[in-house]
Design a protein around this motif. Structure first.
Motif, PDB file in Angstrom:
ATOM      1  N   LEU A 265      -7.877  11.486   4.581  1.00 58.95           N
ATOM      2  CA  LEU A 265      -8.010  10.259   3.810  1.00 58.95           C
ATOM      3  C   LEU A 265      -7.929   9.011   4.663  1.00 58.95           C
ATOM      4  O   LEU A 265      -8.152   7.905   4.176  1.00 58.95           O
ATOM      5  N   GLY A 266      -7.587   9.177   5.933  1.00 59.25           N
ATOM      6  CA  GLY A 266      -7.470   8.030   6.819  1.00 59.25           C
ATOM      7  C   GLY A 266      -8.810   7.350   7.031  1.00 59.25           C
ATOM      8  O   GLY A 266      -9.863   7.860   6.684  1.00 59.25           O
ATOM      9  N   ARG A 267      -8.759   6.148   7.586  1.00 60.52           N
ATOM     10  CA  ARG A 267      -9.976   5.395   7.832  1.00 60.52           C
ATOM     11  C   ARG A 267     -10.059   5.032   9.296  1.00 60.52           C
ATOM     12  O   ARG A 267      -9.204   5.387  10.104  1.00 60.52           O
ATOM     13  N   ASP A 268     -11.112   4.315   9.649  1.00 59.46           N
ATOM     14  CA  ASP A 268     -11.264   3.865  11.026  1.00 59.46           C
ATOM     15  C   ASP A 268     -10.097   2.969  11.397  1.00 59.46           C
ATOM     16  O   ASP A 268      -9.537   2.256  10.547  1.00 59.46           O
ATOM     17  N   PRO A 269      -9.695   2.952  12.688  1.00 61.34           N
ATOM     18  CA  PRO A 269      -8.546   2.132  13.100  1.00 61.34           C
ATOM     19  C   PRO A 269      -8.726   0.660  12.725  1.00 61.34           C
ATOM     20  O   PRO A 269      -9.830   0.113  12.781  1.00 61.34           O
ATOM     21  N   PHE A 481      -6.544   4.918  -1.514  1.00 56.73           N
ATOM     22  CA  PHE A 481      -5.407   5.242  -0.653  1.00 56.73           C
ATOM     23  C   PHE A 481      -5.581   4.613   0.734  1.00 56.73           C
ATOM     24  O   PHE A 481      -6.697   4.484   1.227  1.00 56.73           O
ATOM     25  N   MET A 482      -4.458   4.235   1.307  1.00 57.95           N
ATOM     26  CA  MET A 482      -4.430   3.914   2.738  1.00 57.95           C
ATOM     27  C   MET A 482      -3.067   4.339   3.272  1.00 57.95           C
ATOM     28  O   MET A 482      -2.131   4.581   2.490  1.00 57.95           O
ATOM     29  N   THR A 483      -2.967   4.483   4.578  1.00 54.07           N
ATOM     30  CA  THR A 483      -1.685   4.886   5.159  1.00 54.07           C
ATOM     31  C   THR A 483      -0.714   3.708   5.138  1.00 54.07           C
ATOM     32  O   THR A 483      -1.130   2.537   5.129  1.00 54.07           O
ATOM     33  N   ILE A 484       0.573   4.008   5.163  1.00 53.13           N
ATOM     34  CA  ILE A 484       1.589   2.949   5.167  1.00 53.13           C
ATOM     35  C   ILE A 484       1.438   2.050   6.398  1.00 53.13           C
ATOM     36  O   ILE A 484       1.440   0.818   6.262  1.00 53.13           O
ATOM     37  N   PRO A 485       1.295   2.613   7.627  1.00 55.79           N
ATOM     38  CA  PRO A 485       1.129   1.727   8.789  1.00 55.79           C
ATOM     39  C   PRO A 485      -0.088   0.818   8.672  1.00 55.79           C
ATOM     40  O   PRO A 485      -0.027  -0.363   9.034  1.00 55.79           O
ATOM     41  N   GLU A 486      -1.210   1.352   8.154  1.00 53.61           N
ATOM     42  CA  GLU A 486      -2.407   0.522   8.020  1.00 53.61           C
ATOM     43  C   GLU A 486      -2.163  -0.602   7.026  1.00 53.61           C
ATOM     44  O   GLU A 486      -2.530  -1.756   7.275  1.00 53.61           O
ATOM     45  N   ALA A 487      -1.560  -0.285   5.892  1.00 52.20           N
ATOM     46  CA  ALA A 487      -1.288  -1.312   4.884  1.00 52.20           C
ATOM     47  C   ALA A 487      -0.421  -2.427   5.463  1.00 52.20           C
ATOM     48  O   ALA A 487      -0.696  -3.618   5.271  1.00 52.20           O
TER      49      ALA A 487
END
Length: 617
Positions: A265-269, A481-487
């Motif tokens: 589910l992750g996205r590009d950095p 969804f997004m990861t906590i660090p990305e958010a």
């Protein structure tokens, strides 16, 4: 002692090989017979052997031929053998030229090749013999058959790594790559046998035990597609982390791990302007409310990396705050850290904290967020998310904070539950204060974060551990969804860009079906959906939508310099009117929770508790 004996043995062996090499060069030069060597050449051979022995042994030491672990010999060791042979024979040629010793010049060209063959051959022969004895080449031992996806540098490195670690009992037997030009070729002896379309067939034909996705540069979409294909096999699927996760960018079998839901589910950095964020946070006093929670704790971690003058963790739950405090003190020993246990509902306590510490930047992450729980306890959502936010905002204004950043949610848009409605009021408070305060008030709105406390993923994992069933409310329900660090990275970037009054909306990427999420989690846990672990549909819960929205219809949207962050058009909110409505709400909740829920529709006109909202259609 063992090492010294090995070096001595190799040195003696090399002296013998050097002499043999020189003599063989003469034989080849003079048609295979010493009788053909003329006297003026043959007289110099003994002296030449002594000089060659001294020069070559010194060269071999210089090029570390006696300090390498030859049982792991590879390209680096081979290149050292070639360089040592080239350098020593060049010295010999120079010696002969300067001393005018009668020696055919071609001798040293022949000797170079013989040296490479015999000196290198003995060493690599040891490695081959050792592997044969251990059963690694003849496959005497039982090994797991590995399919590697990705015939690039990472795949080549992993093949070598597997061979260097026979104790893992894993043998790469086939490579998969979508490049047409690589088909039918071999990479380090392993054939490239097909593309992603051939994975299922080849896995069956080759009796593959484990598939490793070895493409660190691949975007999450590609990883997701590959995993979906691999899940149709009976193989265990693992992954080499992305380049952003490989901190030192080295490839090793130790870094191979199970695929997790973040990979799918992750996205590009995220591209961040660290200078802008650093200028925003560095050398300032920063307060994080709800600092022990999922978002708040990650905010603290990332803020600590930008060298604030002081970081204040404020939380009502002492255990979470204590854990985050200890983690930060361990990882950032020079950080000036203050941990405060307080409830944002208590205005006097908050004023005392602001008076003593004078925070310049406030990140407001404290909130009640669980939709079903808040539906059952609406007054608690109102007290915390509305009254608490108002308290923190008033303190920031009164004590001159430079910037106030509130964490909001997509559930605040056209809310169908009390939690979303209270967060919409919190946004209105922020926008109202921004009109008249010197403090720059902004909000950042985003959807679900992976793995946050109480989110769907930890729930699914617990249900899988218990043997199921996994409960999904509706087969068509979707979420962003997004990861906590990305958010948190994007929150910090938005906070740095803020001028006051904005509601920043984060790009949440593509929506995800919760049913597909449940199936993937079951597969990642090594089970087969609906066979080993059942999926049950329970129906939408009170206040729950089939899909969430990120914008109100009247807000519109503007791009920013960061392609993951947008700005919603500010809506006018009169602070005086809003205060009166909140005061009425305080009087109402004392006596009647349901009446308070109904009054929320006065403050938030697009709040509905019926099934008629757009999100439920």
């Amino acid at each position: 002692m063992k090492y010294k004996m090995r070096v001595l043995f190799l040195t003696v062996l090399d002296i013998a090989l050097i002499n043999i090499s020189l003599l063989m060069a003469y034989l080849l030069r003079f048609d295979g017979s010493f009788a053909n060597i003329t006297p003026n050449f043959s007289m110099e051979i003994p002296e030449l052997i002594l000089i060659a022995t001294a020069i070559k042994v010194v060269s071999f030491y210089f090029f570390k031929l006696y300090s390498s672990l030859w049982k792991y010999a590879g390209i680096y060791e081979l290149s050292n053998v070639v360089l040592a042979a080239l350098a020593s024979n060049t010295f010999m040629l120079g010696y002969v030229f300067l001393t005018r010793t009668p020696v055919p010049r071609s001798i040293f060209i022949i000797t170079f090749f013989i040296d490479c063959f015999v000196v290198g051959g003995i060493r690599f022969g040891y490695r081959i013999f050792r592997r044969m004895v251990r059963g690694d080449i003849l496959l005497i031992k039982s090994t797991r058959k590995i399919m590697l996806i990705g015939a690039g540098d990472a795949g080549a490195s992993l093949i070598n790594e597997y061979r260097l670690h026979p104790e893992l009992k894993c043998t790469p037997v086939v490579l998969i790559d979508d490049s047409v030009g690589k088909q039918g070729k071999k990479l380090n002896g392993v054939p490239v046998a097909g593309t992603r379309n051939d994975i299922v067939r080849i896995a069956g034909e080759k009796e593959i035990d484990e598939i490793v996705i070895a493409i660190p540069s691949a975007p999450a979409k590609t990883i997701n597609e590959l995993f979906t294909i691999c899940s149709n096999t009976k193989c265990k699927v693992k992954i080499l982390p992305s380049l952003s996760q490989l901190i030192d960018e080295t490839i090793s079998v130790q870094k191979i791990r199970d695929v997790n839901i973040e990979d799918l589910l992750g996205r590009d950095p995220v591209k961040l302007d660290n200078n802008e964020i650093g200028g925003f946070i560095s050398d300032r006093v920063v307060l994080v409310t709800g600092g022990g929670g999922s978002i708040g704790s990650e905010l603290c971690r990332q803020i600590a990396g930008f060298s604030p003058k002081q970081l204040i963790i404020l939380d009502n739950y002492e255990n979470n705050a204590y854990d985050v405090q200890n983690e930060l003190l361990t990882n950032f020993p020079d950080l000036k850290l203050v941990t405060v246990i307080a409830n944002i509902r208590e205005k006097a306590r908050l004023e005392n904290i602001f008076r003593n510490h004078r925070p310049q930047i406030v990140f407001h992450a404290a909130a009640h967020k669980h939709v079903p729980l808040m539906e059952a306890n609406p007054t608690e959502a109102i007290k915390n998310n509305i009254f608490g936010t108002l308290n923190v905002a008033e303190c920031a204004d009164k004590f001159g904070a430079k910037r106030f950043v509130m964490i909001s949610t997509d559930k605040a848009v056209n809310p169908t539950n009390i939690m979303g409605a209270t967060k919409r009021v919190a946004e209105m408070i922020i926008q109202a204060f921004s009109k008249q305060s010197k403090t720059e008030f902004v909000a950042v709105r985003f959807g679900n974060v992976l793995g946050s406390n109480g989110s769907v993923i930890p729930l699914f994992k617990r249900q899988i551990e218990q043997g199921g069933p996994v409960t999904v409310t509706d087969p068509e329900i979707i979420r962003y969804f997004m990861t906590i660090p990305e958010a948190v990275q994007l929150v910090l970037q938005a906070g740095a860009m803020a001028e006051g009054g904005e509601i920043f909306v984060l790009d949440m990427g593509e929506p995800v079906k919760i049913y597909d999420l449940a199936r993937n989690l079951i597969k990642l846990s090594g089970f087969e959906p609906d066979e080993d672990i059942k999926i049950e549909f329970t129906g939408l819960r009170p206040g729950e939508k089939l899909f969430e929205e990120l914008l109100l219809a009247e807000e519109g949207i503007q791009a920013t310099k960061n392609d993951k962050i947008f700005v919603a058009q500010p809506l006018h909110t009169d602070l005086a009117i809003l205060r009166r409505e909140i005061e009425c709400l305080k009087d109402i909740i004392i006596n009647n929770a349901e009446e308070a829920r109904e009054y929320m529709k006065v403050i938030v006109p697009n709040y509905t508790t019926s099934g008629s909202s757009a999100g439920n259609k």
